[in-house]
Write a protein that holds these residues in place. Structure first.
Motif, PDB file in Angstrom:
ATOM      1  N   SER A  97       0.837  -1.191   0.000  1.00  0.00           N
ATOM      2  CA  SER A  97       0.000   0.000   0.000  1.00  0.00           C
ATOM      3  C   SER A  97       0.875   1.245   0.000  1.00  0.00           C
ATOM      4  CB  SER A  97      -0.917   0.012   1.233  1.00  0.00           C
ATOM      5  OG  SER A  97      -1.780  -1.101   1.218  1.00  0.00           O
ATOM      6  N   SER A  98       0.636   2.144  -0.930  1.00  0.00           N
ATOM      7  CA  SER A  98       1.456   3.350  -1.022  1.00  0.00           C
ATOM      8  C   SER A  98       0.740   4.368  -1.896  1.00  0.00           C
ATOM      9  CB  SER A  98       2.834   3.028  -1.610  1.00  0.00           C
ATOM     10  OG  SER A  98       2.693   2.580  -2.954  1.00  0.00           O
ATOM     11  N   TRP A  99       1.303   5.585  -1.923  1.00  0.00           N
ATOM     12  CA  TRP A  99       0.847   6.610  -2.857  1.00  0.00           C
ATOM     13  C   TRP A  99       1.500   6.326  -4.199  1.00  0.00           C
ATOM     14  CZ3 TRP A  99      -2.338  10.945  -2.026  1.00  0.00           C
ATOM     15  CH2 TRP A  99      -2.798  11.104  -0.714  1.00  0.00           C
ATOM     16  N   LEU A 100       0.685   6.253  -5.243  1.00  0.00           N
ATOM     17  CA  LEU A 100       1.180   5.846  -6.557  1.00  0.00           C
ATOM     18  C   LEU A 100       1.189   7.026  -7.517  1.00  0.00           C
ATOM     19  CD1 LEU A 100      -0.753   2.466  -6.971  1.00  0.00           C
ATOM     20  CD2 LEU A 100       1.596   2.804  -6.183  1.00  0.00           C
ATOM     21  N   PRO A 101       2.325   7.317  -8.170  1.00  0.00           N
ATOM     22  CA  PRO A 101       2.364   8.368  -9.197  1.00  0.00           C
ATOM     23  C   PRO A 101       1.562   7.939 -10.434  1.00  0.00           C
ATOM     24  CG  PRO A 101       4.566   7.836  -8.375  1.00  0.00           C
ATOM     25  CD  PRO A 101       3.661   6.764  -7.884  1.00  0.00           C
ATOM     26  N   GLN A 102       0.722   8.851 -10.929  1.00  0.00           N
ATOM     27  CA  GLN A 102      -0.111   8.561 -12.087  1.00  0.00           C
ATOM     28  C   GLN A 102       0.094   9.597 -13.199  1.00  0.00           C
ATOM     29  OE1 GLN A 102      -1.682   5.866 -12.455  1.00  0.00           O
ATOM     30  NE2 GLN A 102      -1.972   5.047 -10.389  1.00  0.00           N
ATOM     31  N   GLY A 103       1.281  10.141 -13.307  1.00  0.00           N
ATOM     32  CA  GLY A 103       1.562  11.102 -14.366  1.00  0.00           C
ATOM     33  C   GLY A 103       1.269  12.521 -13.935  1.00  0.00           C
ATOM     34  N   ASN A 104      -0.007  12.887 -13.972  1.00  0.00           N
ATOM     35  CA  ASN A 104      -0.391  14.249 -13.610  1.00  0.00           C
ATOM     36  C   ASN A 104      -0.794  14.388 -12.145  1.00  0.00           C
ATOM     37  OD1 ASN A 104       0.022  15.226 -16.227  1.00  0.00           O
ATOM     38  ND2 ASN A 104      -2.038  14.624 -16.860  1.00  0.00           N
ATOM     39  N   TYR A 105      -0.904  13.288 -11.432  1.00  0.00           N
ATOM     40  CA  TYR A 105      -1.354  13.351 -10.048  1.00  0.00           C
ATOM     41  C   TYR A 105      -0.853  12.132  -9.297  1.00  0.00           C
ATOM     42  CZ  TYR A 105      -4.861  10.090 -11.849  1.00  0.00           C
ATOM     43  OH  TYR A 105      -5.482   9.022 -12.452  1.00  0.00           O
ATOM     44  N   LEU A 106      -0.989  12.200  -7.973  1.00  0.00           N
ATOM     45  CA  LEU A 106      -0.703  11.074  -7.093  1.00  0.00           C
ATOM     46  C   LEU A 106      -2.017  10.436  -6.663  1.00  0.00           C
ATOM     47  CD1 LEU A 106       2.114  12.242  -4.639  1.00  0.00           C
ATOM     48  CD2 LEU A 106       2.209  10.274  -6.150  1.00  0.00           C
TER      49      LEU A 106
END
Length: 957
Positions: A97-106
């Motif tokens: 479980s973590s914060w995932l980078p999605q290009g334009n946002y987390l």
């Protein structure tokens, strides 16, 4: 470094220890509070501010993070361990479980693990931090707080720590001031996930921090943007049909959408590249199906294998107008004037006297979108569908549109400015102001979700009323409004949560066939309803009825409901609108609801038991658990129970101490937010602070278990609800259990008829008056099916009221002419309150009455006399028997009987001295007894006594 005078110097440090030759001279540095302007950076060698080159930008004294292909340097994502000492396998489940980078946002986690996004920054002066976020789901907790370098949390109010909810697809901004020095920023998510509902993650972008002394380098423009001139403080989006890479000073022409970072080969057109729509009615009353390309069009038509755009369909008659509208030989439907009604096919008519229009919306024909409805398309990662329609009309239904990507939110909004009750209804006693009902279905091959949400116009808070995942058959859903407020209802459909580059699920669709809202203040009328008329006037105008009154069908006037009845909302006219309260319940003054006054009476033959449950207190609470989710998160269920009282203020409250903060600025009364539940019985989910990283326990997911009191009885079945007494084995049956039956009329996806609750009150004299609440051992959550809840309340306060039959007296022996009388409770004592034990009494011993004593003396004398006479006659009879036996013996010796004249003369007696008399005597009692005995032996004789002057006699037989 600093010298002795406090000046800052920039000193070269050799890479190899001991090599100090060939190093540049020290350079005097600038002060720590020095900063450059926006578009400039501090050139370290010259210690001067220099303009950023083209293709880059700077904020001067700030830093910005708007590109999330990966976590930027300085950021870290940490999954907080749960309870200390828990199983390692449970801990391992949160490692992913973590914060995932999605290009334009987390994107945050969407499970119950507590995950923190951490960034540390050192400010030389006071500054601020700002960021954009999406927080659409209250099932996930989201907080933002700041710590110093000593890991101490900065002073921060609750409304800045707990982020407010947002609408689906809506970005909100949050800004917080920072102190000089080290600031450690925390964005933390976590929650309790129970059931199968889909939980939406938190999204984060555009983090900007102000207050750094300077920036030593410029930031490159992200792909899809550019900065043409040096000294830029920001980058601009590339125009449509152009693209750019990192650090671009210009954009390259290309057939792509706005803000693209590269060119792609245009594929042949297919069925996924166009969609169909129904045209609005023309002047001839005709409509037709036409096809349009999805914009922006990126496919190629004139290549092998390309699909061409289908031709338009035939012109067909338009569907009729919706109820409350009429068609005046035009291409559009118009609303009926106020005070009139129509079924949509006939001209508008005025309501008859004594009636009024039924206001509301009734949308079942979809030629055009109604004026109070809007549709849009939203994607958090791109802007492809920003100008598209999210839903399209199709005659007898409205369906989800094509969108630009499979993960778009296709949104449909319905705004209602408020609700207006019928004229004859009283707003003071209303428990229902309106309801919305819609019929829908979804057809999906992926993980599609359809949300139904309510947005409060005043507080701007969003509540997810219900959600449905995957394919749903055609069904109807109803939501009841219990407050008169301006609201907007929203339907949001998403084909998948995954951001695919290609269209895979274009055929997944949601359809809504009808939407009905009653009592809408600006609605139209499809019919008329009877209203109350004034008793003093001959006017046909409708008048409001006082609270708790119904409309009499004979006189069309208001009449009060009978005692102990309540007025049913949306009931038929007449006395049938008043429904009798259940056993051991009474109605409030306004006949809005039934409640228990805490008094209960049970009669069984000659036995009558009376109870007073007010001794139990205003509210009972039970926290059961702990329970654990699939990932090991600990949580508790808190139940609050209010048995008695009809006033709203006397009911119990369950509130959400997190999401309630989103409406704290508009709701003055505590616990009055949309997540606060005020009812007879409610449940909250408690998340303990230990091991979760929170400073205090959190209360969330408050639900209503009982808003209607059905009645109290000793019976095990009532109104279709079973108390299941075998769940609580009863030791003593002298005092029966009393069952309180409740129901919540609000339906859920798993409980179509709403929830029901049974509270069993049991007399237990060894417990305190407050007693103890418990749940069945086989249902530790209070319910086994999620729809029926069971509670046992054992208490001495649940025992019946004491009466005279509950004690008895004990009389002591007479001592010194006095006698003590004690009063003791019957054991076991199964009562409470009521009468008290009388005091001990001391009374003089009672003497016997005169007639009692005389009777005793006479009885004693008679007994002695009878005994004496019996002894006397017995002895005399023995003497006579002896003489008779002597006479017989002497006669046998002479071999003949003596003569009659001399036989009776004893030897030695003179005849002259005897005056013989034969006397026949009646047998005495003793003689009769002997005669009876003789008869049994076959002998029968009669005694004859010969009396003489010498009192001698012989007995002949």
């Amino acid at each position: 470094m600093k010298n002795s005078t406090g000046s800052r110097w920039r000193v070269a440090i050799p890479r190899t220890p001991g090599a100090c030759t060939g190093l540049p001279e020290p350079v005097r540095g600038t002060e720590c509070t020095f900063s450059c302007r926006a578009g400039e950076f501090l050139e370290m060698s010259s210690q001067e501010c220099t303009q950023c080159p083209a293709g880059t930008y700077s904020l001067g004294s700030g830093i910005r993070f708007d590109q999330w292909d990966s976590l930027p340097p300085g950021f870290s994502s940490l999954a907080t361990s749960l309870e200390n000492g828990q199983d390692r396998d449970i801990k391992a489940t949160c490692n992913s479980s973590s914060w995932l980078p999605q290009g334009n946002y987390l994107e945050s986690n969407s499970d119950e693990c507590t995950v923190s996004l951490i960034y540390a920054v050192h400010l030389k002066k006071k500054g601020s931090v700002s960021f954009d976020y999406q927080y659409p789901d209250s099932n996930l907790l989201f907080e933002f707080f700041i710590q110093n370098d000593q890991c101490q949390e900065m002073d921060q109010s609750a409304d800045t720590k707990w982020l407010k909810l947002t609408k689906h697809g809506e970005w909100a901004s949050h800004t917080l001031n920072l102190k000089s020095g080290t600031n450690v920023l925390y964005w933390r998510t976590g929650g309790i996930l129970m059931g199968t509902k889909v939980v939406k993650p938190v999204l984060l972008k555009n983090i900007q921090i102000e207050g750094v002394a300077y920036t030593s380098e410029c930031f490159r423009c992200k792909p899809g943007t550019f900065s043409r001139a040096p000294g830029s403080s920001s980058c601009d989006l590339c125009p449509q049909d152009t693209f750019s890479g990192h650090g671009a000073s210009s954009c390259t022409p290309c057939n792509t959408s706005e803000g693209s970072d590269k060119c792609k080969a245009r594929p042949p057109c297919s069925k996924k590249d166009y969609f169909k729509i129904h045209t609005a009615c023309d002047n001839d009353g005709k409509t037709q199906i036409i096809y349009k390309w999805i914009e922006p069009k990126i496919c190629l038509e004139g290549v092998p294998g390309a699909q061409t755009l289908p031709s338009s369909g035939d012109r067909e008659p338009c569907p009729p107008c919706n109820p409350g509208f009429y068609n005046n030989d035009t291409a559009t439907c118009s609303p009926c004037p106020p005070g009139t009604y129509s079924d949509g096919m006939k001209p508008c008519q005025s309501c008859p006297a004594g009636t009024e229009p039924t206001l509301g919306y009734e949308y079942k024909w979809w030629n055009v979108l109604p004026s109070n409805m809007k549709t849009s398309c939203l994607n958090v990662g791109n802007s492809k569908c920003d100008k598209m329609h999210g839903w399209e009309v199709a005659g007898d239904h409205i369906y989800s549109g094509a969108g630009g990507s499979d993960n778009d939110y296709l949104i449909l909004n319905l705004h209602i400015p408020g609700f207006k009750l019928p004229t004859s209804a009283s707003s003071d006693s209303a428990t229902e102001y309106g309801r919305i009902t819609f019929e829908f279905e979804t057809l999906c091959t992926a993980d599609c979700v359809m949300y139904f949400m309510m947005v409060s116009t005043a507080s701007r808070s969003t509540t997810i009323v219900e959600s449905w995942g995957k394919t749903q058959t055609r069904q109807t859903y109803t939501h009841i409004m219990t407050k008169n407020a301006s609201v907007a209802y929203t339907w949001a459909f998403q084909r998948t949560g995954q951001p695919y580059d290609t269209r895979l699920y274009m055929n997944d669709v949601a359809r809504i066939y009808s939407i009905t809202v009653n009592n809408a203040v600006d609605g139209q009328s499809s019919g008329c309803r009877v209203c109350a008329l004034s008793a003093q006037s001959t006017s046909s105008a409708c008048v409001p009825c006082p609270p708790g009154h119904y409309i009499d069908t004979d006189s069309n006037q208001c009449k009060e409901c009978p005692s102990n009845t309540y007025l049913v909302s949306h009931a038929s006219l007449g006395s049938e609108a008043c429904k009798a309260c259940g056993p051991a319940s009474r109605s409030d003054e306004d006949h809005r609801l039934c409640y228990s006054d805490c008094h209960f009476t049970y009669t069984d033959g000659n036995l009558t038991l009376m109870y007073n449950f007010s001794l139990l207190g205003a509210t009972g609470s039970l926290m059961n658990g702990p329970s654990f989710t699939s990932k090991g998160t600990k949580y508790f269920h808190l139940f609050n129970i209010s048995l008695c009282g009809g006033q709203v203020s006397k009911r119990t409250t369950c509130s959400d101490n997190v999401t309630d903060l989103s409406v704290s600025d508009s709701q003055g009364e505590k616990g009055d937010g949309p997540s606060a539940v005020k009812t007879f019985i409610c449940q909250s989910t408690i998340i303990p602070a230990t091991g979760r990283g929170f400073n205090s326990a959190l209360s969330s997911q408050s639900i209503n278990l009982a808003d209607t009191f059905l009645g109290a009885t000793v019976e095990d079945h009532f109104e279709g609800i079973s108390a299941k007494p075998n769940q609580y084995p009863q030791i003593s049956k002298k005092v029966p259990d009393v069952n309180f039956y409740y129901r919540s009329l609000e339906p859920t996806s798993s409980c179509e008829s709403g929830r029901s609750t049974v509270v069993t009150l049991r007399c237990n004299p060894v417990m305190s008056i407050k007693g103890q609440l418990s749940v069945p051992s086989q249902c530790p959550a209070g319910t086994c099916d999620g729809c029926t809840f069971y509670f046992l309340w054992e208490s001495s306060g649940a025992c019946p009221i004491c009466t005279e039959r509950d004690y008895h007296q004990i009389e002591g022996v007479c001592r010194g002419g006095n006698q003590e009388i004690l009063f003791v409770w019957a054991e076991p004592k199964l009562c409470m309150g009521g009468v008290t034990l009388p005091e001990k009494k001391t009374l003089p011993c009672k003497s016997m009455e005169l007639w009692v004593r005389l009777s005793a003396v006479m009885g004693t004398f008679t007994a002695v006399l009878l005994v004496s006479l019996t002894c006397y006659f017995w002895k005399k009879n023995k003497r006579l028997e002896y003489k008779y036996s002597r006479l017989i013996m002497s006669a046998n010796k002479e071999c003949e009987m003596p003569g009659a004249d001399s036989c009776a003369v004893m030897e030695g007696e003179n005849e002259g001295d005897m005056e013989d008399e034969v006397v026949y005597t009646k047998p005495s009692i003793l003689g009769k007894l002997k005669a009876i005995a003789s008869k049994r032996n076959g002998d029968h004789y009669e005694n004859v006594q010969l009396n003489s002057s010498q009192s001698r006699a012989l007995v002949w037989s």
